[in-house]
Design a protein around this motif. Structure first.
Motif, PDB file in Angstrom:
ATOM      1  N   ILE A  33       1.063  -1.195  -0.062  1.00 37.58           N
ATOM      2  CA  ILE A  33      -0.210   0.018   0.327  1.00 37.58           C
ATOM      3  C   ILE A  33       1.292   1.270   0.051  1.00 37.58           C
ATOM      4  CG2 ILE A  33      -0.438   0.331   2.197  1.00 37.58           C
ATOM      5  CD1 ILE A  33      -3.243   0.706   1.537  1.00 37.58           C
ATOM      6  N   GLU A  35       1.133   4.039   1.350  1.00 36.52           N
ATOM      7  CA  GLU A  35       2.000   4.725   2.031  1.00 36.52           C
ATOM      8  C   GLU A  35       2.988   3.888   3.766  1.00 36.52           C
ATOM      9  OE1 GLU A  35      -1.442   4.548   1.843  1.00 36.52           O
ATOM     10  OE2 GLU A  35      -2.216   6.181   2.186  1.00 36.52           O
ATOM     11  N   GLN A  36       2.393   2.817   3.381  1.00 33.01           N
ATOM     12  CA  GLN A  36       4.525   1.331   4.105  1.00 33.01           C
ATOM     13  C   GLN A  36       5.037   1.573   3.395  1.00 33.01           C
ATOM     14  OE1 GLN A  36       4.162   0.094   6.925  1.00 33.01           O
ATOM     15  NE2 GLN A  36       2.388   1.378   8.114  1.00 33.01           N
ATOM     16  N   ILE A  38       6.301   3.940   1.049  1.00 34.83           N
ATOM     17  CA  ILE A  38       6.826   4.938   1.913  1.00 34.83           C
ATOM     18  C   ILE A  38       7.627   4.630   2.933  1.00 34.83           C
ATOM     19  CG2 ILE A  38       7.309   7.559   2.394  1.00 34.83           C
ATOM     20  CD1 ILE A  38       4.200   8.105  -0.045  1.00 34.83           C
ATOM     21  N   ALA A  39       7.323   3.829   3.886  1.00 36.37           N
ATOM     22  CA  ALA A  39       7.498   4.042   4.978  1.00 36.37           C
ATOM     23  C   ALA A  39       9.276   3.126   5.434  1.00 36.37           C
ATOM     24  CB  ALA A  39       6.349   3.062   6.136  1.00 36.37           C
ATOM     25  N   ASN A  42      11.278   5.187   3.617  1.00 33.85           N
ATOM     26  CA  ASN A  42      12.421   5.941   4.524  1.00 33.85           C
ATOM     27  C   ASN A  42      13.260   5.344   4.921  1.00 33.85           C
ATOM     28  OD1 ASN A  42      10.835   8.301   3.801  1.00 33.85           O
ATOM     29  ND2 ASN A  42       9.186   8.521   5.478  1.00 33.85           N
ATOM     30  N   TYR A 158      12.515   4.631  15.614  1.00 27.69           N
ATOM     31  CA  TYR A 158      11.208   4.095  14.923  1.00 27.69           C
ATOM     32  C   TYR A 158      11.218   3.336  13.716  1.00 27.69           C
ATOM     33  CZ  TYR A 158       7.344   5.596  11.420  1.00 27.69           C
ATOM     34  OH  TYR A 158       6.195   5.961  10.640  1.00 27.69           O
ATOM     35  N   LYS A 161      10.255   0.415  16.076  1.00 27.98           N
ATOM     36  CA  LYS A 161       8.138   0.759  16.685  1.00 27.98           C
ATOM     37  C   LYS A 161       7.920   0.443  15.529  1.00 27.98           C
ATOM     38  CE  LYS A 161       5.385   4.570  17.463  1.00 27.98           C
ATOM     39  NZ  LYS A 161       4.687   4.552  18.488  1.00 27.98           N
ATOM     40  N   TRP A 162       8.459   1.047  13.840  1.00 20.70           N
ATOM     41  CA  TRP A 162       7.484   0.488  12.561  1.00 20.70           C
ATOM     42  C   TRP A 162       7.179  -1.189  12.930  1.00 20.70           C
ATOM     43  CZ3 TRP A 162       8.801  -2.318   8.964  1.00 20.70           C
ATOM     44  CH2 TRP A 162       8.609  -2.326   7.646  1.00 20.70           C
ATOM     45  N   GLU A 165       5.341  -2.999  15.414  1.00 20.33           N
ATOM     46  CA  GLU A 165       3.786  -2.319  15.830  1.00 20.33           C
ATOM     47  C   GLU A 165       3.039  -3.197  14.880  1.00 20.33           C
ATOM     48  OE1 GLU A 165       2.465   1.516  15.268  1.00 20.33           O
ATOM     49  OE2 GLU A 165       3.368   1.069  17.838  1.00 20.33           O
ATOM     50  N   TRP A 166       4.488  -4.186  13.357  1.00 24.42           N
ATOM     51  CA  TRP A 166       3.804  -4.403  12.371  1.00 24.42           C
ATOM     52  C   TRP A 166       4.175  -5.925  13.072  1.00 24.42           C
ATOM     53  CZ3 TRP A 166       0.435  -4.471   8.625  1.00 24.42           C
ATOM     54  CH2 TRP A 166       0.557  -3.071   7.982  1.00 24.42           C
ATOM     55  N   ARG A 169       0.514  -6.210  14.808  1.00 24.65           N
ATOM     56  CA  ARG A 169      -0.785  -6.344  14.238  1.00 24.65           C
ATOM     57  C   ARG A 169      -0.824  -7.878  13.717  1.00 24.65           C
ATOM     58  NH1 ARG A 169      -2.874  -1.477  13.154  1.00 24.65           N
ATOM     59  NH2 ARG A 169      -0.837  -0.704  13.403  1.00 24.65           N
TER      60      ARG A 169
ATOM     61  N   ASP B  43       4.933   9.160   7.998  1.00 20.52           N
ATOM     62  CA  ASP B  43       5.821   8.611   6.645  1.00 20.52           C
ATOM     63  C   ASP B  43       6.044   9.924   5.279  1.00 20.52           C
ATOM     64  OD1 ASP B  43       7.568   7.255   7.723  1.00 20.52           O
ATOM     65  OD2 ASP B  43       6.539   5.125   8.313  1.00 20.52           O
ATOM     66  N   VAL B  44       4.556   9.777   5.286  1.00 19.94           N
ATOM     67  CA  VAL B  44       3.882  10.726   4.168  1.00 19.94           C
ATOM     68  C   VAL B  44       4.462  11.932   3.888  1.00 19.94           C
ATOM     69  CG1 VAL B  44       1.722  10.578   2.243  1.00 19.94           C
ATOM     70  CG2 VAL B  44       2.903   8.792   3.466  1.00 19.94           C
TER      71      VAL B  44
END
Lengths: 274, 97
Positions: A33, A35-36, A38-39, A42, A158, A161-162, A165-166, A169, B43-44
């Motif tokens: 997706i 947003e992920q 891009i995560a 990053n 960070y 944390k990412w 949480e996955w 989840r 992030d975005v």
């Protein structure tokens, strides 16, 4: 000679984050997706940025050595050639011109992306280690390594944390996501032991005060991993046998392919800039 | 695969910049829950140091005025210039107004 130890130790640290960053970068444009996607990118850029700082430092150390000392350092022909021609070495040379057996990254980071759970599991195991490593490295007597550790820690906070949480989840999600997460943790766990097994270089680096005794981090690591795994409702993975080799230059079949792709341009068109 | 694949809900993102006092609408994104929405927003929308604080709200909770009623809503204010506080004589002691 301590500068050789510092150089090799710095390269090992750099190789870990470069290969990890390169693995995640391969998912750019392919994330499940936007947003992920891009995560992940990053995080990848954070890691490649850390690698750059470390390679830059390594290059400085090489360039300050005498020609005779430099000639002993690398087997890679293209690097040898540069040194013989009295050219200074750059961060790019260290990333692009060394061969798979020169790379000292741990086996975990070179493992394939696999499905989402596998990608998450690998980052979960690696980022947690990086956090403990950099925290301990704040006390390094080498002020550059300590400074890089301090800068990187904010980023890694960070990252963990990412990834954590996955894990939670997916573990706490549907039956299928739980099963996949459990499978991925189990499959990647056998690559975690190596991170805490001191090789000769790490022992030397620790003895002269610049490096971290990674074996002392293992207990905390296990506890922190277990806390998240339990919160996710998953079983702690087990391994009868821990894989080792990467830190001594003996890699799985994957690293060659990663380097082939990453180094292609510099090897096909040496000194190409764009 | 069946059509079971569900889209994550849409969230609106508000960012407060370092110099700003208020959160401004930055855009929207998909996320499974509020926590993920904040992290996705980080992030975005804050990759280039755009902000130091993030608010998210699920888009379905935002109620908007009806564009078709815009005339009735907003036009009547047009000729009421006396609502602007420009007709007051300020005392000399008051500066920086």
């Amino acid at each position: 000679m301590s500068s050789v130890t510092t150089l090799k130790y710095t390269l090992q640290l750099a190789d870990n984050v470069l290969i990890m960053g390169q693995r995640l970068a391969a998912l750019c444009g392919k994330g499940p997706i936007l947003e992920q996607d891009i995560a992940l990118t990053n995080i990848s850029l954070d890691q490649i940025g850390q690698a750059r700082s470390l390679y830059q430092y390594a290059a400085t150390i090489v360039n300050n050595m005498s020609v005779a000392d430099k000639a002993q350092l690398f087997n890679a022909p293209l690097l040898q050639e540069k040194i013989n021609n009295k050219l200074s070495i750059t961060e790019d040379d260290l990333a692009y011109l060394r061969d798979a057996w020169d790379y000292r990254n741990c086996l975990l980071v070179e493992q394939e992306n696999g499905d989402w759970a596998y990608t998450v599991a690998r980052s979960f195991f690696f980022d947690r280690f990086q956090y403990l490593l950099y925290t301990a490295m704040l006390k390094s007597t080498d002020s550059t390594l300590a400074a890089i550790a301090e800068k990187s820690l904010k980023e890694v906070q960070y990252h963990i944390k990412w990834a954590s949480e996955w894990v939670i989840r997916l573990g706490d999600g549907t039956d299928i996501s739980k099963e996949k997460m459990q499978q991925a943790l189990q499959a990647r766990w056998e690559y975690t032991g190596e991170m805490f097994t001191m090789n000769e270089l790490e022992k030397e680096a620790y003895n002269i005060g610049i490096g971290v005794d990674v074996s002392q981090l293992q207990q905390t690591y296990q506890q922190q991993i277990e806390t998240i795994v339990q919160e996710a409702g998953l079983q702690m993975p087990t391994a009868a046998w821990m894989q080792t080799g990467g830190k001594n230059g003996v890699h799985t079949e994957h690293l060659g392919y990663i380097l082939a792709e990453m180094q292609y341009l510099q090897r096909a068109y040496p000194n190409m800039e764009w | 695969m069946s059509n079971e694949h569900k889209e994550w809900p849409l969230w609106e993102v508000f960012i407060r910049s370092k110099a700003g006092l208020d959160h401004k609408h930055a855009g929207s994104l998909h996320a499974a829950d509020a926590q993920m929405a904040i992290e996705n927003a980080r992030d975005v929308y804050t990759r280039r140091m755009e902000g130091i604080s993030i608010w998210v709200v699920e888009s379905k909770h935002i109620h908007a005025s009806n564009p078709e009623e815009a005339d009735a809503f907003f036009d009547p204010a047009q000729d009421k210039i006396y609502r602007h506080p420009t007709f007051y004589n300020l005392p000399d002691e008051l500066k920086h107004m």
